[in-house]
Design a protein around this motif. Structure first.
Motif, PDB file in Angstrom:
ATOM      1  N   PHE A   1       0.363  -1.945   5.252  1.00 35.73           N
ATOM      2  CA  PHE A   1      -0.673  -0.446   4.920  1.00 35.73           C
ATOM      3  C   PHE A   1      -2.177  -0.504   4.474  1.00 35.73           C
ATOM      4  CE2 PHE A   1       3.662   0.840   6.076  1.00 35.73           C
ATOM      5  CZ  PHE A   1       3.303   1.401   7.518  1.00 35.73           C
TER       6      PHE A   1
ATOM      7  N   ASP B   1      -1.689  -7.310  -6.373  1.00 35.48           N
ATOM      8  CA  ASP B   1      -2.685  -7.407  -5.569  1.00 35.48           C
ATOM      9  C   ASP B   1      -2.210  -8.391  -4.448  1.00 35.48           C
ATOM     10  OD1 ASP B   1      -5.361  -7.736  -4.348  1.00 35.48           O
ATOM     11  OD2 ASP B   1      -6.546  -8.807  -6.073  1.00 35.48           O
ATOM     12  N   ILE B   2      -2.636  -7.674  -3.225  1.00 35.20           N
ATOM     13  CA  ILE B   2      -2.116  -8.594  -1.923  1.00 35.20           C
ATOM     14  C   ILE B   2      -3.037  -9.657  -1.853  1.00 35.20           C
ATOM     15  CG2 ILE B   2      -1.208  -6.393  -0.842  1.00 35.20           C
ATOM     16  CD1 ILE B   2      -4.026  -7.111   0.985  1.00 35.20           C
TER      17      ILE B   2
ATOM     18  N   GLN C   1      -2.308  12.824   0.513  1.00 37.87           N
ATOM     19  CA  GLN C   1      -3.802  12.181   1.429  1.00 37.87           C
ATOM     20  C   GLN C   1      -4.619  12.670   0.200  1.00 37.87           C
ATOM     21  OE1 GLN C   1      -5.453  13.463   5.602  1.00 37.87           O
ATOM     22  NE2 GLN C   1      -6.561  11.304   5.365  1.00 37.87           N
TER      23      GLN C   1
ATOM     24  N   GLY D   1       0.934  -1.047  -0.078  1.00 36.05           N
ATOM     25  CA  GLY D   1      -0.288  -0.245   0.307  1.00 36.05           C
ATOM     26  C   GLY D   1       0.970   1.169  -0.026  1.00 36.05           C
TER      27      GLY D   1
ATOM     28  N   VAL E   1      -0.388  -2.547  10.639  1.00 37.78           N
ATOM     29  CA  VAL E   1      -1.212  -0.540  10.140  1.00 37.78           C
ATOM     30  C   VAL E   1      -2.364  -0.835  10.906  1.00 37.78           C
ATOM     31  CG1 VAL E   1      -1.246   2.156   9.465  1.00 37.78           C
ATOM     32  CG2 VAL E   1       1.048  -0.085   9.450  1.00 37.78           C
ATOM     33  N   SER E   2      -2.669  -0.714  11.785  1.00 37.48           N
ATOM     34  CA  SER E   2      -4.767  -1.063  12.162  1.00 37.48           C
ATOM     35  C   SER E   2      -5.470   0.940  12.135  1.00 37.48           C
ATOM     36  CB  SER E   2      -5.104  -1.863  13.222  1.00 37.48           C
ATOM     37  OG  SER E   2      -6.489  -1.301  13.044  1.00 37.48           O
ATOM     38  N   THR E   3      -5.909   0.687  13.016  1.00 41.58           N
ATOM     39  CA  THR E   3      -6.758   2.121  13.026  1.00 41.58           C
ATOM     40  C   THR E   3      -7.611   2.329  14.832  1.00 41.58           C
ATOM     41  OG1 THR E   3      -8.186   3.594  12.150  1.00 41.58           O
ATOM     42  CG2 THR E   3      -8.503   1.055  12.043  1.00 41.58           C
TER      43      THR E   3
ATOM     44  N   CYS F   1      -3.292   3.402  15.122  1.00 44.96           N
ATOM     45  CA  CYS F   1      -3.626   5.015  15.248  1.00 44.96           C
ATOM     46  C   CYS F   1      -5.075   5.870  14.818  1.00 44.96           C
ATOM     47  CB  CYS F   1      -2.276   5.970  13.793  1.00 44.96           C
ATOM     48  SG  CYS F   1      -2.673   5.175  12.366  1.00 44.96           S
TER      49      CYS F   1
ATOM     50  N   ALA G   1      -7.217   4.182  -4.846  1.00 47.70           N
ATOM     51  CA  ALA G   1      -6.788   5.572  -4.055  1.00 47.70           C
ATOM     52  C   ALA G   1      -5.385   4.833  -3.461  1.00 47.70           C
ATOM     53  CB  ALA G   1      -7.318   4.577  -2.247  1.00 47.70           C
ATOM     54  N   GLY G   2      -4.518   4.356  -5.293  1.00 48.32           N
ATOM     55  CA  GLY G   2      -3.177   4.852  -4.933  1.00 48.32           C
ATOM     56  C   GLY G   2      -2.910   5.635  -5.946  1.00 48.32           C
TER      57      GLY G   2
ATOM     58  N   LYS H   1     -11.052  -4.311  10.046  1.00 50.71           N
ATOM     59  CA  LYS H   1      -9.368  -3.860  10.308  1.00 50.71           C
ATOM     60  C   LYS H   1      -9.051  -4.826  11.901  1.00 50.71           C
ATOM     61  CE  LYS H   1      -6.929  -1.556   9.039  1.00 50.71           C
ATOM     62  NZ  LYS H   1      -5.486  -2.110   7.805  1.00 50.71           N
TER      63      LYS H   1
ATOM     64  N   ALA I   1      -4.963  -1.092   2.060  1.00 47.97           N
ATOM     65  CA  ALA I   1      -6.208  -1.774   2.372  1.00 47.97           C
ATOM     66  C   ALA I   1      -7.114  -0.987   2.121  1.00 47.97           C
ATOM     67  CB  ALA I   1      -6.388  -1.204   3.947  1.00 47.97           C
TER      68      ALA I   1
ATOM     69  N   ASN J   1      -6.932   9.400  13.896  1.00 48.49           N
ATOM     70  CA  ASN J   1      -6.979  10.140  11.967  1.00 48.49           C
ATOM     71  C   ASN J   1      -5.656  10.613  11.645  1.00 48.49           C
ATOM     72  OD1 ASN J   1      -9.656   9.867  12.737  1.00 48.49           O
ATOM     73  ND2 ASN J   1     -10.280  10.329  11.006  1.00 48.49           N
TER      74      ASN J   1
HETATM   75  N1  LIG Z   1      -5.624   7.985   7.072  1.00 44.00           N
HETATM   76  C1  LIG Z   1      -5.466   7.525   8.353  1.00 44.00           C
HETATM   77  O1  LIG Z   1      -6.078   8.360   8.789  1.00 44.00           O
HETATM   78  C2  LIG Z   1      -5.911   6.383   8.780  1.00 44.00           C
HETATM   79  C3  LIG Z   1      -6.220   5.994  10.113  1.00 44.00           C
HETATM   80  C4  LIG Z   1      -5.648   4.485  11.257  1.00 44.00           C
HETATM   81  C5  LIG Z   1      -5.157   4.009   9.854  1.00 44.00           C
HETATM   82  N2  LIG Z   1      -4.496   3.461   9.353  1.00 44.00           N
HETATM   83  C6  LIG Z   1      -4.522   2.013   8.419  1.00 44.00           C
HETATM   84  O2  LIG Z   1      -3.006   2.804   7.738  1.00 44.00           O
HETATM   85  C7  LIG Z   1      -3.223   2.530   6.280  1.00 44.00           C
HETATM   86  C8  LIG Z   1      -3.037   2.816   4.896  1.00 44.00           C
HETATM   87  O3  LIG Z   1      -4.051   4.094   5.723  1.00 44.00           O
HETATM   88  P1  LIG Z   1      -3.969   4.847   4.096  1.00 44.00           P
HETATM   89  O4  LIG Z   1      -4.892   6.125   4.698  1.00 44.00           O
HETATM   90  O5  LIG Z   1      -2.136   4.895   3.852  1.00 44.00           O
HETATM   91  O6  LIG Z   1      -4.823   4.465   2.880  1.00 44.00           O
HETATM   92  P2  LIG Z   1      -5.334   5.225   1.492  1.00 44.00           P
HETATM   93  O7  LIG Z   1      -6.518   4.425   1.015  1.00 44.00           O
HETATM   94  O8  LIG Z   1      -4.573   6.363   1.177  1.00 44.00           O
HETATM   95  O9  LIG Z   1      -4.022   3.923   0.755  1.00 44.00           O
HETATM   96  C9  LIG Z   1      -4.181   2.421   0.484  1.00 44.00           C
HETATM   97  C10 LIG Z   1      -3.038   1.678  -0.578  1.00 44.00           C
HETATM   98  O10 LIG Z   1      -3.171   0.361  -0.428  1.00 44.00           O
HETATM   99  C11 LIG Z   1      -3.088   0.478  -2.193  1.00 44.00           C
HETATM  100  N3  LIG Z   1      -4.320  -1.082  -1.821  1.00 44.00           N
HETATM  101  C12 LIG Z   1      -5.425  -1.335  -1.960  1.00 44.00           C
HETATM  102  N4  LIG Z   1      -5.770  -2.128  -2.198  1.00 44.00           N
HETATM  103  C13 LIG Z   1      -5.269  -3.320  -2.668  1.00 44.00           C
HETATM  104  C14 LIG Z   1      -4.977  -4.625  -2.738  1.00 44.00           C
HETATM  105  N5  LIG Z   1      -5.497  -5.651  -2.499  1.00 44.00           N
HETATM  106  N6  LIG Z   1      -4.217  -4.681  -3.166  1.00 44.00           N
HETATM  107  C15 LIG Z   1      -2.509  -3.785  -2.779  1.00 44.00           C
HETATM  108  N7  LIG Z   1      -2.439  -2.684  -3.076  1.00 44.00           N
HETATM  109  C16 LIG Z   1      -3.630  -2.206  -2.714  1.00 44.00           C
HETATM  110  C17 LIG Z   1      -3.613   0.720  -2.396  1.00 44.00           C
HETATM  111  O11 LIG Z   1      -3.810   1.100  -3.696  1.00 44.00           O
HETATM  112  C18 LIG Z   1      -3.693   2.539  -2.095  1.00 44.00           C
HETATM  113  O12 LIG Z   1      -2.356   2.726  -2.235  1.00 44.00           O
HETATM  114  C19 LIG Z   1      -4.659   1.292   6.224  1.00 44.00           C
HETATM  115  O13 LIG Z   1      -3.990  -0.124   6.548  1.00 44.00           O
HETATM  116  C20 LIG Z   1      -5.507   1.620   6.955  1.00 44.00           C
HETATM  117  O14 LIG Z   1      -6.547   1.754   7.585  1.00 44.00           O
HETATM  118  C21 LIG Z   1      -4.903   5.196   7.704  1.00 44.00           C
END
Ligand SMILES: NC(=O)c1ccc[n+]([C@@H]2O[C@H](COP(=O)([O-])OP(=O)(O)OC[C@H]3O[C@@H](n4cnc5c(N)ncnc54)[C@H](O)[C@@H]3O)[C@@H](O)[C@H]2O)c1
Length: 339
Positions: free
Chosen positions: A82, A60-61, A189, A8, A124-126, A181, A39-40, A158, A84, A183
């Motif tokens: 990461f 794809d994971i 972002q 991710g 990496v969780s939430t 973590c 989202a990527g 999650k 998700a 937000n």
């Molecule tokens: N953003 C936040 O505030 C926040 C808070 C707490 C926890 N988190 C956790 O942190 C992690 C990262 O969050 P983020 O905000 O960077 O997410 P994001 O949505 O910005 O990025 C997710 C990335 O995962 C990739 N992805 C999705 N499905 C996939 C798959 N099947 N195979 C491979 N890649 C895949 C996407 O292409 C993207 O690049 C997540 O696990 C999320 O649950 C985020």
């Protein structure tokens, strides 16, 4: 040299983590596995791709063959997970993909870790796995032993993954750690999340949609502080442990939006209250005492400084933002060949 496999990494926090690693541990090799979903954004990783110790793999994971052949080839030491589906509103509209990616994808990665002798799997969780807290009980906050009580399909997926991580540790002896973590905010972002969404709308003088009364409180953590915390956990954390990472900066959504408008010198009349999100969590608050006591970690960036810096970043990177808003980034993502 340590080999880190980062899933991710084309998303928000993962990409910041890659730049953090390149800066603080330039001797390590980094492999990013990312499917480049909506989202990527491959453009986010262009600078990283110029570094010889960095490799990007589109995949794809949840696809076992892709993951296993990458692990066989690279034999990573540490996996930092990461990847998700991460947007609550999308999980309400379509939960299935959240279960596939967030739960089954995590399982595939851990199976590969067991097969190829990975030394540490970090999830990496939430804080959303704990559910929410009453607005008026400001004395309460989440600790690592708070029972899991997720409200949305996203947070439930999650929480399910977190439980599976614990089970892989106990049953198969996989060395795992979990961080939960609050937000995050900061550069790169995706503009569907509160802060970049509001900045984008304000810049184009469009209405800023605020759910319900806007009184919901979030505990804001700058992504750089989050990356520093994960770096400590993967290098010095104890297998089997869970670590809460929070910014200790509780702000209501409405106050966040008002501050953004003020900093951009836009009128509050742009705020538009919209029907509340179903099951909307009221308040999150993380108690990060374990991180502080174990590692001396503390969030370094105050919300007011961090928000100013973040707005400045989006103003300086309007081309990055336009690329997403205009959807042009999808074509660039699609042009990257699959593994
Ligand atoms: N953003 C936040 O505030 C926040 C808070 C707490 C926890 N988190 C956790 O942190 C992690 C990262 O969050 P983020 O905000 O960077 O997410 P994001 O949505 O910005 O990025 C997710 C990335 O995962 C990739 N992805 C999705 N499905 C996939 C798959 N099947 N195979 C491979 N890649 C895949 C996407 O292409 C993207 O690049 C997540 O696990 C999320 O649950 C985020």
């Amino acid at each position: 040299m340590t080999k880190l496999l980062i899933t991710g990494g084309a998303g928000f926090i993962g990409s910041n983590f890659i730049y953090y690693q390149l800066k603080h541990h330039p001797q390590d090799r980094l492999i990013c596995l990312d499917q480049l979903t909506y989202a990527g954004n491959i453009q986010t990783l262009r600078a990283a791709m110029k570094q010889p110790q960095f490799r990007f793999v589109k995949g794809d994971i949840a696809q076992r063959e892709t993951v296993f052949s990458l692990f066989a080839e690279e034999k990573p030491d540490i996996v930092i997970h990461f990847a998700a589906e991460s947007h609550v509103d999308r999980s309400i509209a379509d939960p299935g993909i959240f279960l596939r990616t967030n739960v089954l994808g995590t399982q595939v990665l851990m199976d590969a870790c067991l097969r190829y002798g990975v030394l540490r799997f970090h999830q990496v969780s939430t804080d959303e796995v704990y559910g929410d807290l009453p607005l008026e009980r400001t004395d309460l906050s989440f600790v690592e032993t708070t029972p899991l009580c997720p409200s949305s399909p996203y947070s439930a997926s999650k929480a399910a993954a977190d439980l599976l991580v614990g089970a892989y540790g106990r049953t198969y002896g996989l060395k795992t750690t979990i961080s939960r973590c609050s937000n995050n905010y900061g550069p790169y972002q995706f503009p569907e999340k509160l802060i970049p969404l509001m900045i984008t709308k304000a810049l184009s003088n469009e209405p800023l949609p605020v759910y319900g009364t806007g009184k919901n409180v979030r505990d804001w953590l700058h992504v750089e502080d989050h990356c520093a915390a994960i770096d400590l956990i993967i290098r010095h954390g104890k297998p089997g442990e869970i670590y809460n990472v929070g910014g200790k900066q509780e702000v209501s959504n409405l106050d966040v939006v008002k501050t953004i408008l003020q900093l951009l010198q836009k009128p509050e009349s742009l705020i538009s209250f919209v029907a509340d999100r179903p099951g909307h969590d009221l308040r999150y608050a993380i108690n990060p005492a374990k991180m502080e006591n174990m590692f001396g970690w503390q969030p370094q960036i105050s919300f007011s400084d961090g928000l100013r810096q973040t707005i400045a970043w989006y103003l300086e990177h309007q081309q990055w933002l336009d690329h997403i808003v205009s959807n042009r980034y999808r074509a660039e993502n699609d042009a990257v060949p699959k593994a």
